[in-house]
Design a protein around this motif. Structure first.
Motif, mmCIF file in Angstrom:
data_model
loop_
_atom_site.group_PDB
_atom_site.id
_atom_site.type_symbol
_atom_site.label_atom_id
_atom_site.label_comp_id
_atom_site.label_asym_id
_atom_site.label_seq_id
_atom_site.Cartn_x
_atom_site.Cartn_y
_atom_site.Cartn_z
ATOM 1 N N GLU A 136 6.708 -2.471 -20.920
ATOM 2 C CA GLU A 136 5.557 -3.120 -21.334
ATOM 3 C C GLU A 136 5.291 -4.631 -21.057
ATOM 4 O O GLU A 136 4.474 -5.127 -20.734
ATOM 5 C CB GLU A 136 5.853 -3.226 -23.019
ATOM 6 N N SER A 137 6.541 -5.150 -21.149
ATOM 7 C CA SER A 137 6.581 -6.836 -20.858
ATOM 8 C C SER A 137 6.275 -6.956 -19.390
ATOM 9 O O SER A 137 5.554 -8.094 -18.786
ATOM 10 C CB SER A 137 7.757 -7.421 -21.287
ATOM 11 N N LEU A 138 6.627 -6.071 -18.445
ATOM 12 C CA LEU A 138 6.528 -5.851 -16.857
ATOM 13 C C LEU A 138 4.774 -5.755 -16.672
ATOM 14 O O LEU A 138 4.433 -6.548 -16.013
ATOM 15 C CB LEU A 138 7.389 -5.268 -16.268
ATOM 16 N N SER A 139 4.309 -5.138 -17.532
ATOM 17 C CA SER A 139 3.119 -4.640 -17.303
ATOM 18 C C SER A 139 2.045 -5.807 -17.723
ATOM 19 O O SER A 139 1.265 -6.217 -16.863
ATOM 20 C CB SER A 139 2.448 -3.365 -18.023
ATOM 21 N N LYS A 140 2.433 -6.587 -18.731
ATOM 22 C CA LYS A 140 1.745 -7.623 -19.325
ATOM 23 C C LYS A 140 2.064 -8.968 -18.213
ATOM 24 O O LYS A 140 1.128 -9.494 -18.087
ATOM 25 C CB LYS A 140 2.432 -8.172 -20.615
ATOM 26 N N TRP A 141 3.286 -8.847 -17.734
ATOM 27 C CA TRP A 141 3.404 -9.979 -16.633
ATOM 28 C C TRP A 141 2.579 -9.876 -15.531
ATOM 29 O O TRP A 141 2.180 -10.732 -14.889
ATOM 30 C CB TRP A 141 4.935 -9.845 -16.413
ATOM 31 N N GLU A 142 2.661 -8.597 -15.044
ATOM 32 C CA GLU A 142 1.514 -8.250 -13.832
ATOM 33 C C GLU A 142 0.218 -8.590 -13.945
ATOM 34 O O GLU A 142 -0.364 -9.262 -13.146
ATOM 35 C CB GLU A 142 1.876 -6.728 -13.424
ATOM 36 N N GLU A 143 -0.339 -8.193 -15.174
ATOM 37 C CA GLU A 143 -1.629 -8.940 -15.473
ATOM 38 C C GLU A 143 -1.865 -10.367 -15.479
ATOM 39 O O GLU A 143 -2.689 -10.857 -14.915
ATOM 40 C CB GLU A 143 -2.139 -8.295 -16.907
ATOM 41 N N GLU A 144 -0.800 -10.958 -16.204
ATOM 42 C CA GLU A 144 -0.772 -12.267 -16.283
ATOM 43 C C GLU A 144 -0.617 -13.152 -14.863
ATOM 44 O O GLU A 144 -1.388 -13.871 -14.470
ATOM 45 C CB GLU A 144 0.273 -13.026 -16.923
#
Length: 333
Positions: A136-144
């Motif tokens: 989840e944090s990786l997905s959020k980081w990819e969007e950021e």
């Protein structure tokens, strides 16, 4: 945080600094819901206040502006840090399993094996939770990261003067919502000399009231046709206020030093007898000059004398068609 996030985070500060006329307009809109319950004299007073507030609002558009975007800061910003894997949930669950000591009742009722199995299952669930949280944090980081890459790309393009990037930034920020709410529409373009140009269709007949509302000594409402001279003066202030507001919004959105803003409206073509759209005010606005003005106290119409502009206006006749400001005049702005 990308540049759009930066703008959103500053929105509260802008609303807090909202000018008195706009704030009063919101209060009157809330009161409108109670209009039917008012007595006749209260309704009259309310209608006059709404009328006066509308005049105040359209003549003071230039007193507000969106917060400026620091494109250099965005261009030099660091990429968001990639999240590291963590097994903290597993560690906590394993620690509980390792520290488990069967109590008297567990031994008495032979529950030790069951308890250890439950703790072991919780360790497995904790491992899955660690994986899920990381994904989840990786997905959020990819969007950021994508947002950051786009923001930095736009910022760098704007700083070297790319017209396409300027238009993209202005369109995305959408800083002209208040003007649009009055029915005025805008078209933004970049000329051959890389100067941003804005064209505002001001729709004067729709914006400026055709009637004057006031209270009689009895407290009753008086409605009279607005004198042509008064209408023209209010309309001129509205047009000039729009031009100043649009210029200021452009300077907040892009780091340019000059912009050209042209207001157009329908005028009677005496040769054809038809109404045709034509420029009524075209101005080259300098950031330095605009920044030097006290926008809270200026007369928007008088302030045009600070800039290279074309405007033909008479109180008795109103606006006449004028040519747009030519690019070669910009050097003298």
């Amino acid at each position: 945080m990308g540049w759009k996030g930066t703008v959103r985070s500053m929105g509260a500060a802008v609303r807090a600094a909202e000018r008195d006329a706009k704030r009063r307009q919101r209060e009157l809109e809330r009161q409108r819901k109670q209009y039917e319950k008012m007595q006749e004299l209260e309704q009259s007073a309310y209608e006059v206040e709404v009328y006066e507030n509308h005049i105040d609002v359209i003549q003071s558009l230039h007193k507000e502006c969106s917060p400026p975007i620091d494109w250099r800061k965005i261009a030099e910003s660091k990429a968001p840090e990639k999240p590291a894997k963590s097994n903290q949930n597993e560690k906590n669950a394993q620690l509980k399993a390792d520290n488990y000591k069967p109590g008297f009742l567990d031994k008495l009722f032979n529950k030790e094996g069951k308890k250890r199995k439950e703790l072991s299952q919780k360790v497995e669930l904790a491992i899955k939770k660690d994986v899920s949280e990381y994904e989840e944090s990786l997905s959020k980081w990819e969007e950021e990261l994508k947002d950051w890459e786009k923001s930095v790309g736009i910022a760098r393009s704007i700083l070297i003067g790319e017209g396409k990037a300027k238009i993209e930034a202005i369109d995305s920020l959408d800083p002209f919502s208040e003007i649009s709410n009055f029915g005025s529409s805008l078209v933004i373009s970049v000329g051959e000399n890389n100067i941003v140009e804005a064209t505002i269709n001001v729709h004067g007949e729709e914006i400026v009231p055709s009637e004057v509302k006031s209270l009689l000594k009895s407290g009753r409402l008086s409605v009279k046709k607005m004198p042509k001279g008064k209408f023209n003066e209010i309309f001129q202030d509205y047009v000039c206020s729009c031009v100043l507001r649009v210029s200021n919004e452009l300077f907040s959105a892009i780091p340019d030093e000059l912009v050209v803003v042209t207001a157009v409206d329908e005028l009677l073509n005496t040769k054809t007898g038809h109404l045709e759209e034509a420029p009524i005010l075209s101005a080259c606005i300098s950031r330095r000059t605009l920044d030097s003005l006290n926008l809270d106290t200026i007369d928007p119409s008088d302030s045009m004398d600070n800039f290279v502009h074309n405007m033909s206006f008479k109180k008795t006749k109103g606006f006449e068609a004028v040519p747009r400001v030519e690019p070669e005049l910009l050097e003298s702005a």
